[in-house]
Design an enzyme around this catalytic site. Structure first.
Site, PDB file in Angstrom:
ATOM      1  N   THR B  99       0.886  -1.326   0.067  1.00 19.40           N
ATOM      2  CA  THR B  99      -0.046   0.049   0.077  1.00 19.40           C
ATOM      3  C   THR B  99       0.936   1.160  -0.022  1.00 19.40           C
ATOM      4  OG1 THR B  99      -0.250  -0.118   2.402  1.00 19.40           O
ATOM      5  CG2 THR B  99      -2.025  -1.205   1.242  1.00 19.40           C
ATOM      6  N   VAL B 101       1.495   4.419   1.736  1.00 21.23           N
ATOM      7  CA  VAL B 101       2.093   5.173   2.458  1.00 21.23           C
ATOM      8  C   VAL B 101       3.155   4.130   3.256  1.00 21.23           C
ATOM      9  CG1 VAL B 101       1.980   6.410   4.790  1.00 21.23           C
ATOM     10  CG2 VAL B 101       0.310   7.011   2.960  1.00 21.23           C
ATOM     11  N   CYS B 102       2.636   2.887   3.493  1.00 23.93           N
ATOM     12  CA  CYS B 102       3.428   1.815   3.908  1.00 23.93           C
ATOM     13  C   CYS B 102       4.875   1.692   3.462  1.00 23.93           C
ATOM     14  CB  CYS B 102       2.686   0.712   4.313  1.00 23.93           C
ATOM     15  SG  CYS B 102       1.252   0.614   5.027  1.00 23.93           S
ATOM     16  N   SER B 103       4.580   1.805   1.839  1.00 27.91           N
ATOM     17  CA  SER B 103       5.806   1.331   1.116  1.00 27.91           C
ATOM     18  C   SER B 103       7.000   2.499   1.118  1.00 27.91           C
ATOM     19  CB  SER B 103       5.111   0.962  -0.281  1.00 27.91           C
ATOM     20  OG  SER B 103       4.262  -0.074  -0.344  1.00 27.91           O
ATOM     21  N   ASP B 104       6.632   3.528   1.552  1.00 26.78           N
ATOM     22  CA  ASP B 104       7.718   4.529   1.528  1.00 26.78           C
ATOM     23  C   ASP B 104       7.721   5.155   3.194  1.00 26.78           C
ATOM     24  OD1 ASP B 104       6.769   7.891   0.669  1.00 26.78           O
ATOM     25  OD2 ASP B 104       5.902   6.592   2.198  1.00 26.78           O
TER      26      ASP B 104
END
Lengths: 174, 210
Positions: B99, B101-104
Site C-alpha cells: 500500500t 504510505v507503508c511502502s515509503d
C-alpha cells in the site's frame, strides 16, 4: 512486467514555474546559488545566478532516490568541472516532496549532498513542476525575467552522470 | 506510458491525496540488470482515503509492554521480552504490505539506523501480512537493516493485544517506544493516511534516554 526504459526527453517551450524559496542559512549555499538576500528572506528560482538550473524532485523516503544519490553527487562534481573548463555555470537544487526540513536535512547529511535542498512539505512546488514521480530531474535554461525555459525532464534517474550532463548542456544550447 | 496513480491524483484533488500518492509514484522505477526500467505500478494497491483511526488503544504510557513472540521474515522467532535489560525497542506497526504510505515509510527508516542506535533502540517492523507477502514486499525496498515480523496468525493477535487492530483486519500506523526495562515511554497512533514525521520519532526516542 517491465514496460519500458527511463523517460528522458526535451520539453517544448515549457516555462520555468514561479517558485519562491527561503534563502539558505549556510553561506556556502547562498554563494553557490549567487543569492544576495539574507538567510531567511525569500528568493525565486529566477534569482539564481546560473546558465542552467537542475532541479531534483526527491523524497527522503524514496528508495530509488536513495539509490540514485551517489550518481547525483557525481553529476554535481562533473558540473563543477564543467564550469572550470568551459565556463558554463550549472547549479543544482533539490526539492523534498512531502518532506519536512528535518527529513531533507537527514537525506542531505546521509548522502553528503553538496548542493542546496529545500523541503516541499505540501507538494506545492512538486505540483508547479508537474512532477511525475521521484526521483525526477528537470533542466532549465535561466534567462532574464519570464523567459526561463524547461529544456529537459528525466524521470527515474540516469545511468551515467556524464551522459546526462552532455544531454543537459546540449539541450541547453551549449 | 500511462501513469495511473497520477490520474487518480488529478481526479481526487486535494493536498492530502497528493501526499498519499507520492510514495506510489516513487515506486514506478526499479533497478533491473543494471539498467533502470519502469515496472508495473499496479503492484501497489490503492486503498483510497481511509478512516484515520479505527481501533481503541489497550496500552498506555508507563505500563510494561505486553510480551509477544512473532516470526520474522528472516526466519527468527523474536520475543519482545528478550530485549529487556539489553536495549529499548521501537515497534513500528504498519497497516498492510503493498500500500502507498507503508511502502515509503520503512525505506526512510532504512537510512536512519544511526538515529535509532544513538538512543540504544532496536527497531521492529510489524504487519498482519504473512511471511511470503512480506518477503516479496520488503525485498523490493532493498535490504532492510531491521527485522520485520508477521502478525498473520492468529490474525493480528499482537496488534489486537495493543489495541491497534482495525475493523478490516489491518493494523494502525503506530509506533510504540519501549525502554530497556520493557516499559512503554511513548505511543503514537497516526492517521493511517499519513506518514509520521521523522522529527517526531526523534522526539519520542529522546524519551527512552531519560
Amino acid at each position: 512486467m517491465l514496460l519500458g526504459t527511463v523517460v528522458s526527453n526535451s520539453i517544448a517551450a515549457e516555462q520555468l514555474p514561479d517558485i519562491e524559496l527561503i534563502v539558505p542559512e549556510q553561506q556556502v549555499d547562498r554563494e553557490y546559488l549567487g543569492l544576495t538576500g539574507a538567510s531567511g528572506e525569500k528568493f525565486t528560482l529566477a534569482d539564481i545566478k546560473a546558465d542552467i538550473l537542475v532541479v531534483e524532485l526527491f523524497s527522503m523516503y524514496c528508495p530509488f532516490c536513495q539509490e540514485e544519490a551517489p550518481r547525483v553527487n557525481e553529476l554535481y562534481e562533473r558540473l563543477q568541472e564543467l564550469e572550470e573548463h568551459r565556463g558554463i555555470v550549472v547549479r543544482m537544487i533539490g526539492l523534498g516532496a512531502s518532506n519536512s526540513a528535518y527529513e531533507v536535512e537527514h537525506f542531505k547529511k546521509t548522502y553528503q549532498v553538496k548542493f542546496p535542498m529545500f523541503p516541499d512539505k505540501d507538494l506545492s512546488m512538486y505540483d508547479k513542476f508537474k512532477g511525475g514521480g521521484t526521483p525526477e530531474f528537470i533542466g532549465c535554461v535561466l534567462k532574464p525575467a519570464g523567459e526561463s525555459l524547461i529544456v529537459l525532464r528525466n524521470s527515474g534517474g540516469f545511468d551515467s552522470a556524464a551522459e546526462f550532463m552532455n544531454e543537459l548542456i546540449t539541450k541547453g544550447g551549449y | 506510458m500511462s501513469y495511473q496513480p497520477f490520474h487518480i491524483t488529478q481526479l481526487w484533488g486535494g493536498t492530502m491525496i497528493r501526499i498519499l500518492f507520492v510514495a506510489l509514484l516513487c515506486l514506478i522505477w526499479v533497478q533491473a540488470s543494471g539498467a533502470k526500467e519502469a515496472t508495473h505500478q499496479h503492484y501497489i494497491y490503492n486503498p483510497g482515503l481511509l478512516k484515520p483511526i479505527d481501533s481503541t488503544l489497550k496500552v498506555k504510557v508507563g505500563q510494561v509492554a505486553p510480551d509477544f513472540s512473532l516470526r520474522a521474515v528472516s526466519g527468527k522467532d523474536i520475543q519482545l521480552s528478550s530485549y529487556k535489560g539489553k536495549s529499548g525497542v521501537v515497534l513500528s506497526f504498519v497497516p498492510a504490505a503493498w500500500t502507498p504510505v507503508c511502502s515509503d515509510q520503512w525505506p526512510g527508516y532504512n537510512i536512519s539506523k544511526t538515529l535509532f542506535q544513538e538512543h540504544g533502540a532496536t527497531l521492529l517492523g510489524i504487519t498482519v501480512d504473512n511471511i511470503p507477502t512480506l518477503h516479496a514486499w520488503i525485498n523490493q525496498m532493498g535490504t532492510l537493516w531491521f527485522d520485520v515480523l508477521s502478525d498473520f496468525w492468529p490474525h493480528g493477535q499482537v496488534a489486537d493485544k495493543y489495541g491497534l487492530l482495525r475493523g478490516d483486519g489491518t493494523a494502525e500506523r503506530a509506533l510504540i517506544f519501549i525502554d530497556r526495562d520493557g516499559v512503554i515511554r511513548d505511543i503514537t497512533v497516526n492517521d493511517i493516511n499519513k506518514r509520521p514525521a521523522l522529527e517526531d520519532i526523534i522526539a519520542s526516542l529522546n524519551k527512552l534516554d531519560s
